[in-house]
Design an enzyme around this catalytic site. Structure first.
Site, PDB file in Angstrom:
ATOM      1  CG  ASP A  68      -7.605  -3.983   1.887  1.00 32.71           C
ATOM      2  OD1 ASP A  68      -8.779  -3.349   2.776  1.00 32.71           O
ATOM      3  OD2 ASP A  68      -7.474  -3.750   1.183  1.00 32.71           O
ATOM      4  CG  ASP A 120      -1.831 -19.502   3.300  1.00 32.23           C
ATOM      5  OD1 ASP A 120      -1.161 -19.120   4.106  1.00 32.23           O
ATOM      6  OD2 ASP A 120      -1.243 -20.344   2.335  1.00 32.23           O
ATOM      7  CE1 TYR A 137      -3.500  -2.672   0.648  1.00 35.85           C
ATOM      8  CE2 TYR A 137      -4.672  -0.536   0.684  1.00 35.85           C
ATOM      9  CZ  TYR A 137      -4.668  -1.751   0.465  1.00 35.85           C
ATOM     10  OH  TYR A 137      -5.988  -2.319   0.320  1.00 35.85           O
ATOM     11  CE  LYS A 186       2.143 -17.819   1.430  1.00 29.47           C
ATOM     12  NZ  LYS A 186       1.104 -18.816   1.586  1.00 29.47           N
TER      13      LYS A 186
END
Ligand code: NAD
Length: 361
Positions: A248, A224, A124, A191
Site C-alpha cells: 500500500d 526501508d 489489513y 522487513k
C-alpha cells in the site's frame, strides 16, 4: 461480443472520474453492458451496510468490476469497503503498473515497474482489538506466558497474519506475471530482519518460489532500503512483490515517481474475479469540483479491457492518454501544477475525457 461489467462509482471524486472513464470506454466502440452498483457511507442508511448485498451479488454474477474510490472513516466507523471487497472475493493480487508518461510533471523519466501487492493478509486482515477489550488481556497473557516482552497495559492490538499459502500464491503470481509480461526481475520486499516470524516466512517462501523460475532474476530488499532505492534509482526495479501494508505504502511512493496519484492505475485479481480501480482514494478535498484527474481510472479501464481480451481497444485508450499528455495543452490541475507550479490553464475532469476521446483514432 458484449461484456458485462459492474460499475461502482464510489464517493468523493469517484462519480466524476468513473463517468469520464465510462465515456472513454464507450467511445472505443467495445460493447459493454454496465451494471451500476453502489457502495459507501451513503448506503448505510438505505441498506444498513456500506457494501450492500446486491453490489456483492452483481460482482459475483458478472465477474468483472471497475470502481471509483470509497471513503473510509479514520480511526472509527465502518471498515474499508475496498478491503471488504478484496477479502469477500479473495482478490489476492493487487497489480499496479507504474510507468512514466510524457508530460506527467514528474521529476523522474523512464520509470517502468510493476507493484504486485498481496491483498488479503497482513495488518489489513482487520483483526484488531481496541484498548480495554477483554481479548487484549487474554492476548497479553499469552504473550507473557511465551516469555516475550510484556504488552503495555492500555494497549490496542492489531494482528499481522502472514501465511505460507498466501505468500506462495502472491509470489507465484508475481513470477507468472513477470514471465507473461517479458519482465526480467522480481524483487521481494519485506522487513524480515525485525519481523522474523511473519516477514521471515514471506521471504523464505519467496526464495523457494524464485528457485522454480531460473529465467527471471530474483532479489530481496528490506522495505526501508527499497524506498530509498526507489527514490534514488527507480530504473533498477522491475516487478516488486510485497505483503499488503508495504504494498500500500510503496504503491503511493511509486505513484509519486510517475506523476502522482491521479496517474496510477490498478487491478485487484483473484482466480475467479477481477476488480479494477485507481490507486488513489476519494480525494474529498477536491470532490464535486470537476478538477480531479481521471487518468488513473481511465488507465485502470485499459487494464480491464485487456483482461476482457480487448487488447486493441486497451492499446488505443493508452495511446490516446499518452497523446493528450504529451501535447500538454489539455491537462488537469494536478499535472499542470507539477509541470509549472500553478494550475493556470488546466482543464477539468470532463474536458480531459473529451480530449482523450478525440485522440482515440
Ligand atoms: P487520496 O488518494 O484520496 O488523496 C491524497 C491527495 O491526492 C489529495 O490531495 C487528493 O486531492 C489528491 N488526489 C487523489 N486522487 C486524485 C486525482 N485523481 N486527481 C487529482 N488529485 C488527486 O488519499 P486520502 O486523502 O488519504 O484518502 C481519502 C479517502 O479515500 C480516505 O477515506 C481513504 O480511506 C480512502 N481511500 C480509498 C481507496 C479506494 O477506494 N480504493 C484507496 C485509498 C484511500
Amino acid at each position: 461480443m458484449s461484456h458485462d461489467v459492474v460499475l461502482i462509482p464510489g464517493d468523493g471524486i469517484g462519480p466524476e472520474i468513473t463517468r469520464a472513464m465510462r465515456r472513454v470506454v464507450d467511445a472505443t466502440g467495445v460493447s459493454i453492458s454496465w451494471h451500476v452498483a453502489e457502495a459507501g457511507a451513503a448506503q448505510i442508511e438505505r441498506a444498513g451496510t456500506p457494501l450492500p448485498p446486491e453490489t456483492l451479488e452483481a460482482v459475483r454474477t458478472y465477474g468483472v468490476a471497475i470502481k471509483g474510490p470509497v471513503t473510509t472513516p479514520v480511526g472509527t466507523g465502518f471498515r474499508s469497503v475496498n478491503v471488504a471487497l478484496r477479502q469477500a472475493f479473495d482478490l489476492y493480487a493487487c497489480v499496479r503498473p507504474c510507468r512514466s508518461l510524457p508530460g506527467d510533471g514528474s521529476r523522474y523519466r523512464d520509470v517502468d515497474l510493476v507493484i504486485v501487492r498481496e491483498n488479503t493478509e497482513d495488518l489489513y486482515a482487520g483483526i484488531e482489538f481496541e484498548a480495554g477489550a477483554p481479548e487484549v488481556d487474554e492476548l497479553a497473557g499469552i504473550v507473557e506466558r511465551s516469555g516475550q516482552r510484556a504488552i503495555c497495559p492500555g494497549s490496542a492490538i492489531s494482528i499481522k497474519p502472514i501465511s505460507a499459502e498466501g505468500s506462495r500464491r502472491i509470489v507465484t503470481y508475481a513470477f507468472e506475471y513477470a514471465r507473461r509480461a517479458g519482465r526480467r526481475k522480481v524483487t521481494a520486499v519485506h522487513k524480515a530482519n525485525i519481523m522474523k516470524a511473519t516477514d521471515g516466512l514471506f521471504l523464505r517462501v519467496a526464495r523457494e518460489v524464485a528457485a522454480a523460475y531460473p529465467d527471471i532474476a530474483f532479489e530481496d530488499k528490506i522495505v526501508d532500503a527499497c524506498c530509498m532505492g526507489l527514490v534514488q534509482d527507480p530504473q533498477q526495479f522491475d516487478v516488486l512483490v510485497l505483503p499488503n501494508l508495504y504494498g500500500d505504502i510503496v504503491s503511493d511512493l511509486c505513484a509519486g515517481l510517475t506523476g502522482g496519484l491521479g496517474m496510477a492505475p490498478g487491478a485487484n485479481i483473484g482466480d475467479e474475479l477481477a476488480v479494477f480501480e485507481a490507486t488513489h482514494g476519494s480525494a474529498p478535498d477536491i470532490a464535486g469540483k470537476d478538477i480531479a484527474n481521471p487518468t488513473a481510472e481511465i488507465l485502470s479501464a485499459a487494464l480491464m479491457l485487456e483482461h476482457l481480451g480487448e487488447t486493441e481497444a486497451a492499446g488505443r485508450v493508452r495511446a490516446a492518454v499518452v497523446s493528450v499528455l504529451s501535447e500538454g495543452a489539455q491537462v488537469t490541475a494536478d499535472v499542470r501544477r507539477a509541470q509549472t507550479g500553478a494550475a493556470a490553464g488546466a482543464v477539468g475532469t470532463a474536458a480531459f475525457a473529451d480530449a482523450v476521446i478525440a485522440h482515440l483514432g
